[in-house]
Write an enzyme that holds these catalytic residues in place. Structure first.
Site, mmCIF file in Angstrom:
data_model
loop_
_atom_site.group_PDB
_atom_site.id
_atom_site.type_symbol
_atom_site.label_atom_id
_atom_site.label_comp_id
_atom_site.label_asym_id
_atom_site.label_seq_id
_atom_site.Cartn_x
_atom_site.Cartn_y
_atom_site.Cartn_z
ATOM 1 N N ASP A 121 0.823 -1.208 0.000
ATOM 2 C CA ASP A 121 0.000 0.000 0.000
ATOM 3 C C ASP A 121 0.858 1.259 0.000
ATOM 4 O O ASP A 121 0.679 2.155 -0.835
ATOM 5 C CB ASP A 121 -0.921 0.022 1.228
ATOM 6 N N GLU A 144 -5.493 6.732 0.591
ATOM 7 C CA GLU A 144 -5.878 6.055 1.832
ATOM 8 C C GLU A 144 -4.819 6.148 2.924
ATOM 9 O O GLU A 144 -5.134 6.214 4.114
ATOM 10 C CB GLU A 144 -6.176 4.581 1.516
ATOM 11 N N ASP A 209 -6.363 4.165 -4.868
ATOM 12 C CA ASP A 209 -6.361 3.006 -3.977
ATOM 13 C C ASP A 209 -5.197 2.134 -4.422
ATOM 14 O O ASP A 209 -5.277 1.457 -5.451
ATOM 15 C CB ASP A 209 -7.673 2.229 -4.051
ATOM 16 N N ILE A 211 -3.743 -0.651 -3.274
ATOM 17 C CA ILE A 211 -4.100 -2.075 -3.364
ATOM 18 C C ILE A 211 -5.543 -2.211 -2.923
ATOM 19 O O ILE A 211 -5.856 -2.206 -1.735
ATOM 20 C CB ILE A 211 -3.197 -2.976 -2.500
ATOM 21 N N ASP A 212 -6.442 -2.310 -3.892
ATOM 22 C CA ASP A 212 -7.861 -2.518 -3.610
ATOM 23 C C ASP A 212 -8.103 -4.023 -3.636
ATOM 24 O O ASP A 212 -7.861 -4.683 -4.651
ATOM 25 C CB ASP A 212 -8.697 -1.815 -4.680
ATOM 26 N N THR A 214 -7.436 -6.281 -0.400
ATOM 27 C CA THR A 214 -6.254 -6.741 0.346
ATOM 28 C C THR A 214 -6.221 -8.268 0.517
ATOM 29 O O THR A 214 -5.169 -8.884 0.370
ATOM 30 C CB THR A 214 -6.200 -6.071 1.727
ATOM 31 N N ASP A 369 -12.638 3.444 -3.955
ATOM 32 C CA ASP A 369 -13.046 2.075 -4.250
ATOM 33 C C ASP A 369 -13.935 1.972 -5.487
ATOM 34 O O ASP A 369 -14.277 0.850 -5.909
ATOM 35 C CB ASP A 369 -13.798 1.469 -3.064
#
Length: 428
Positions: A121, A144, A209, A211-212, A214, A369
């Site tokens: 991330d 984020e 984002d 890493i959408d 996880t 997201d």
């Protein structure tokens, strides 16, 4: 023959001479117009009209042709740089996430503060923001992560910095376009913290984002690196990097697509610009591969349609989704996968309908997201709304505070799906 017949009046000779010059000049202009890409045919008609002296005014038809040509050129060039930078930035960040998975995440099943997801991330966010700030320094960014944790945890910071400084595209020109390498670890922390915009309805705002999905990332399933540009609250550019989706747009969704993906034949970038359609291209490690247009698959028989929904029951009410499918006459089992890979999958016709049904009255979806996926589906011929049929509103801050749930489907059947969704939810 008399002398009077041999001699021509000077006025007549002058007229013949200038007529020939005008004809020759007109011919040269015509040839240049045909072979020069800089002179469009509407302009050519005006030049010819002027040279022949047939008209000194532009006709309504010519004026319309010029306007249409200018509009097409403007549309094709609008946000061209933003799209290129976004695609390359996502490609570079996706390369980092794959490194994290293979070097640190394989076999991991939990997410804690020092997990591979955290490393991925932070690292991906740093690379993307660095590229955006190098090209669009005045733009705001909604992301984020913030770097406070890394300032207190030197070993974790150093792990991330080693990945960030050593992750590059294999194309020097692409790297230079992205602004090159980040100076040092302290600069990396400052860059991460530039994702602190509150969002809103005014100005240019990117949403990230890194890493959408996880858990999908950890299990070797579906996840996405997501980047979108909003201008005055409206999404104009969207890019999704999906490292574990098949490159082949025609590849069907399978029950095991959410786990144990291999690298072979995998990795795709979806992208869209408002008003210019949606594309897919292989996710590479250098410059951008050739892209091709994608479109949602027409649903001729609802019984043959397929649902995409979240793997995690906490993200979407799977029981209600089953009732909706039954009422619509859908017989295929739902395909469950993490992340905005669902948006990309239905946009290219591998799936048909994406349902994300609210599980809590108080939960608010995050704009990062959905921003990129929303645009990509709409540009591929779909509609994306909440369960009430309202467009997703990205202008009210960092969350979709005005919306509940998400329904994405081909435009031709979207109203039918919404009607059934509302009927079923009304019975709960």
């Amino acid at each position: 023959m008399t002398v009077d017949k041999i001699k021509q009046p000077k006025k007549a000779l002058s007229h013949i001479f200038y007529s020939k010059i005008l004809f020759a000049f007109s011919l040269i202009v015509l040839i240049l117009a045909i072979f020069s890409s800089r002179i469009s045919f509407p302009r050519l008609s005006l030049i010819a009209s002027h040279l022949t002296g047939s008209a000194n005014t532009i006709t309504a038809t010519s004026r319309s042709a010029i306007t249409n040509t200018s509009t097409q050129k403007m549309a094709s060039s609008q946000y061209a740089k933003e799209l290129e930078v976004a695609q390359l930035a996502v490609q570079r960040a996706a390369r980092l996430t794959k490194r994290v998975f293979h070097e640190k995440a394989k076999g991991t099943v939990s997410k804690d503060d020092k997990s591979p997801v955290t490393i991925g991330d932070f690292g991906a966010q740093a690379l993307i923001i660095s590229a955006l700030k190098a090209n669009f320094p005045s733009d705001e960014i909604v992301a984020e992560e913030e770097a406070a944790q890394l300032r207190e945890d030197t070993p974790l910071r150093d792990q991330i910095w080693e990945l960030v400084k050593s992750t590059k595209l294999d194309d020097e020109a692409a790297e230079q376009l992205l602004g090159g390498a980040i100076k040092d670890a302290d600069a990396m922390l400052e860059i991460i913290d530039q994702g602190n915009s509150k969002g809103g309805a005014k100005g240019r705002i990117w949403t990230i984002d890194p890493i959408d999905g996880t858990k999908g990332f950890l299990r070797g399933g579906q996840y996405a690196v997501c980047l979108g540009l909003m201008v005055d609250g409206d999404v104009k550019v969207g890019v999704l990097g999906c490292p574990n989706l098949p490159v082949d747009d025609a590849a069907p969704l399978t029950a095991d697509i959410g786990t144990n993906a291999t690298d072979e034949g995998r990795g795709v970038i979806f992208s869209a610009v408002q008003g210019q359609g949606a594309t897919s291209r292989p996710l590479g490690t250098a410059g951008l591969a050739k892209g091709k247009s994608i479109a949602m698959k027409p649903i001729t028989e609802m019984s043959n349609a397929s649902f995409c929904e979240s793997v995690e029951a906490g993200h979407s009410d799977q029981g209600v989704a089953g009732q909706i499918a039954q009422k619509l006459g859908i017989t295929k089992p739902s395909v469950r996968m993490d992340s905005q890979a669902k948006y990309g999958s239905i946009a290219r016709g591998a799936g048909d309908i994406y349902l994300r049904l609210p599980t809590s009255k108080s939960y608010q979806e995050k704009i990062w997201d959905h921003a990129a996926g929303d645009l990509i589906v709409r540009e591929a011929g779909g509609q994306v709304t909440d369960v009430s049929g309202n467009r997703l509103d990205f202008s009210v801050g960092r969350t979709l505070a005005e919306n509940k749930g998400v329904i994405a489907a081909p435009a031709a059947v979207h109203d039918q799906v919404i009607k059934v969704v509302q009927e079923v939810l009304g019975q709960q």
